[in-house]
Write a protein that holds these residues in place. Structure first.
Motif, short mmCIF file in Angstrom:
data_model
loop_
_atom_site.label_atom_id
_atom_site.label_comp_id
_atom_site.label_asym_id
_atom_site.label_seq_id
_atom_site.Cartn_x
_atom_site.Cartn_y
_atom_site.Cartn_z
N VAL A 1 0.83 -1.23 0.05
CA VAL A 1 0.16 0.03 0.05
C VAL A 1 0.98 1.21 0.03
O VAL A 1 1.61 1.17 0.95
N GLU A 2 0.44 1.96 -0.94
CA GLU A 2 1.14 3.53 -1.01
C GLU A 2 0.28 4.54 -0.18
O GLU A 2 -0.77 4.50 -0.49
N ALA A 3 0.99 5.41 0.76
CA ALA A 3 0.06 6.48 1.27
C ALA A 3 0.84 7.73 0.88
O ALA A 3 2.12 7.94 1.01
N ASP A 4 0.14 8.67 0.81
CA ASP A 4 0.54 9.95 0.53
C ASP A 4 -0.52 11.03 0.91
O ASP A 4 -1.90 10.81 0.80
N GLY B 1 4.46 24.38 1.99
CA GLY B 1 4.74 22.96 2.31
C GLY B 1 3.41 22.40 2.91
O GLY B 1 2.48 22.24 2.16
N ARG B 2 3.54 21.46 4.12
CA ARG B 2 2.30 20.92 4.46
C ARG B 2 1.31 21.70 5.53
O ARG B 2 0.48 21.21 6.09
N ALA B 3 1.57 22.99 5.36
CA ALA B 3 0.84 23.78 6.15
C ALA B 3 -0.83 23.93 5.89
O ALA B 3 -1.01 23.81 4.46
N CYS B 4 -1.62 23.68 6.60
CA CYS B 4 -2.96 23.61 6.18
C CYS B 4 -3.70 24.92 6.34
O CYS B 4 -5.23 24.84 6.94
N VAL B 5 -3.07 26.09 6.41
CA VAL B 5 -3.95 27.17 6.65
C VAL B 5 -4.91 27.58 5.69
O VAL B 5 -5.94 28.04 5.90
N ASP B 6 -4.67 27.37 4.44
CA ASP B 6 -5.30 27.78 3.38
C ASP B 6 -5.70 26.79 2.57
O ASP B 6 -6.41 26.76 1.36
N LYS B 7 -5.27 25.43 2.80
CA LYS B 7 -5.41 24.32 1.96
C LYS B 7 -5.98 23.06 3.06
O LYS B 7 -5.77 23.13 4.05
N THR B 8 -6.58 22.20 2.19
CA THR B 8 -7.32 21.11 2.77
C THR B 8 -6.47 19.83 2.58
O THR B 8 -6.54 19.48 1.28
N PRO B 9 -5.87 18.90 3.45
CA PRO B 9 -5.34 17.75 3.36
C PRO B 9 -6.32 16.59 3.09
O PRO B 9 -7.15 16.69 3.82
N VAL B 10 -5.93 15.83 2.05
CA VAL B 10 -6.42 14.31 1.90
C VAL B 10 -5.59 13.53 1.88
O VAL B 10 -4.41 13.44 1.39
N LEU B 11 -5.84 12.45 2.73
CA LEU B 11 -4.68 11.29 2.78
C LEU B 11 -5.17 10.36 1.88
O LEU B 11 -6.46 9.78 1.98
N GLY B 12 -4.14 9.73 1.15
CA GLY B 12 -4.82 8.52 0.01
C GLY B 12 -3.77 7.39 0.48
O GLY B 12 -2.85 7.23 0.71
N LEU B 13 -4.57 6.28 0.39
CA LEU B 13 -4.10 5.02 0.52
C LEU B 13 -4.43 4.09 -0.59
O LEU B 13 -5.65 3.86 -0.69
N VAL B 14 -3.43 3.75 -1.41
CA VAL B 14 -3.59 2.77 -2.67
C VAL B 14 -3.01 1.47 -2.42
O VAL B 14 -1.88 1.67 -2.31
N GLN B 15 -3.93 0.58 -2.80
CA GLN B 15 -3.36 -0.70 -2.72
C GLN B 15 -2.76 -1.26 -4.18
O GLN B 15 -3.42 -1.11 -5.15
N ARG B 16 -1.62 -1.82 -4.31
CA ARG B 16 -0.96 -2.11 -5.62
C ARG B 16 -1.86 -3.31 -6.27
O ARG B 16 -2.38 -4.05 -5.45
N GLY C 1 -5.15 -2.76 -6.73
CA GLY C 1 -6.08 -2.95 -5.91
C GLY C 1 -7.04 -1.37 -6.01
O GLY C 1 -6.81 -0.76 -6.89
N LYS C 2 -7.62 -1.22 -4.65
CA LYS C 2 -8.30 0.13 -4.74
C LYS C 2 -8.00 1.15 -3.79
O LYS C 2 -6.72 0.80 -3.11
N LEU C 3 -8.30 2.23 -4.07
CA LEU C 3 -8.15 3.44 -3.41
C LEU C 3 -8.97 3.74 -2.29
O LEU C 3 -10.09 3.60 -2.31
N THR C 4 -8.37 4.47 -1.13
CA THR C 4 -9.20 4.83 0.00
C THR C 4 -8.59 6.43 0.29
O THR C 4 -7.46 6.59 0.26
N ALA C 5 -9.53 7.59 0.22
CA ALA C 5 -9.06 8.68 0.48
C ALA C 5 -9.96 9.43 1.39
O ALA C 5 -11.26 9.46 1.30
N VAL C 6 -9.53 10.05 2.50
CA VAL C 6 -10.06 10.52 3.47
C VAL C 6 -9.44 12.00 3.88
O VAL C 6 -8.40 12.27 3.90
N VAL C 7 -10.58 13.09 3.99
CA VAL C 7 -10.12 14.37 4.25
C VAL C 7 -9.89 14.52 5.46
O VAL C 7 -10.60 14.02 6.45
N THR C 8 -8.75 15.15 5.91
CA THR C 8 -8.34 15.26 7.28
C THR C 8 -8.37 16.79 7.87
O THR C 8 -7.97 17.66 6.75
#
Length: 216
Positions: A44-47, A69-84, A86-93
């Protein structure tokens, strides 16, 4: 010369109000979550992806300090997990801290999975996984060509193109619904259009109330 509206031939009682059309679209989008939140294993790859305008493209008066960078002051992060293969799972954090990222990873990825990430501190200290860390590409030569996050990075590029080209703007409040739509498209990309449509219809037994949408 008389100019006619595109709706001139449609009876007024058949034209939907904007509020009604929005509600219908959001109810449809709520059904796309059937392909998200998958349990993953194997490799599984995560980013993370960040949704929001680039600070460098803003007018000088609208630039936001400390937003690189990874500052979230003006942006919304989404964590993605994809199985080689296989399927993708993505969650707003909320952010990219350990407290935000690791509970999601542990919820959707089985123990002993090979987990590939970069060296961001939010991914550190997860002994339950066979964790492969990719350090700075410019400073480290990676001889094992299987250790990469190309799949999830490719998925993020497609998602950002879709959000940019298909929608003028997506608020932080409703971003997860649009992410669910993208995940559905991604995970069913090998299905023919008719099969994909029928699959959505057969799994659309989701009741969504108007107040549930506006108070997300």
């Amino acid at each position: 010369m008389c100019v006619h509206s595109i709706n001139d031939d449609i009876p007024s009682h058949e034209i939907l109000a904007q509020k009604t059309a929005w509600y219908m679209l959001q109810r449809i989008r709520s059904c796309f979550g059937i392909e998200n939140y998958n349990e993953l294993e194997g490799v599984v790859e995560a980013d993370e992806a960040f949704y929001g305008g680039l600070n460098k493209n803003r007018h000088k008066r609208k630039k936001i300090p400390q937003s690189q960078g990874r500052a979230c002051v003006d942006k919304t992060p989404v964590l993605g997990l994809v199985q080689r293969e296989g399927k993708l799972t993505a969650v707003v954090t909320k952010d990219t801290s350990v407290k935000s990222l690791q509970p999601i990873i542990k919820k959707y990825i089985k123990p002993q999975t090979v987990l590939i990430t970069d060296d961001w501190k939010g991914y550190r200290n997860m002994p339950e996984y066979n964790h492969c860390v990719i350090k700075n590409y410019a400073k480290q030569k990676i001889y094992d060509n299987t250790i990469h996050t190309n799949n999830i990075e490719g998925a993020w590029k497609i998602m950002k193109n879709i959000l940019r080209d298909m929608y003028n703007s997506v608020s932080r409040k409703y971003l997860q619904i649009y992410v669910d739509e993208f995940v559905f498209r991604y995970n069913t990309r090998e299905m023919k259009c008719g099969v994909r449509f029928n699959y959505l219809l057969l799994n659309s037994n989701i009741r969504t109330k108007y107040k549930d949408l506006i108070y997300v």
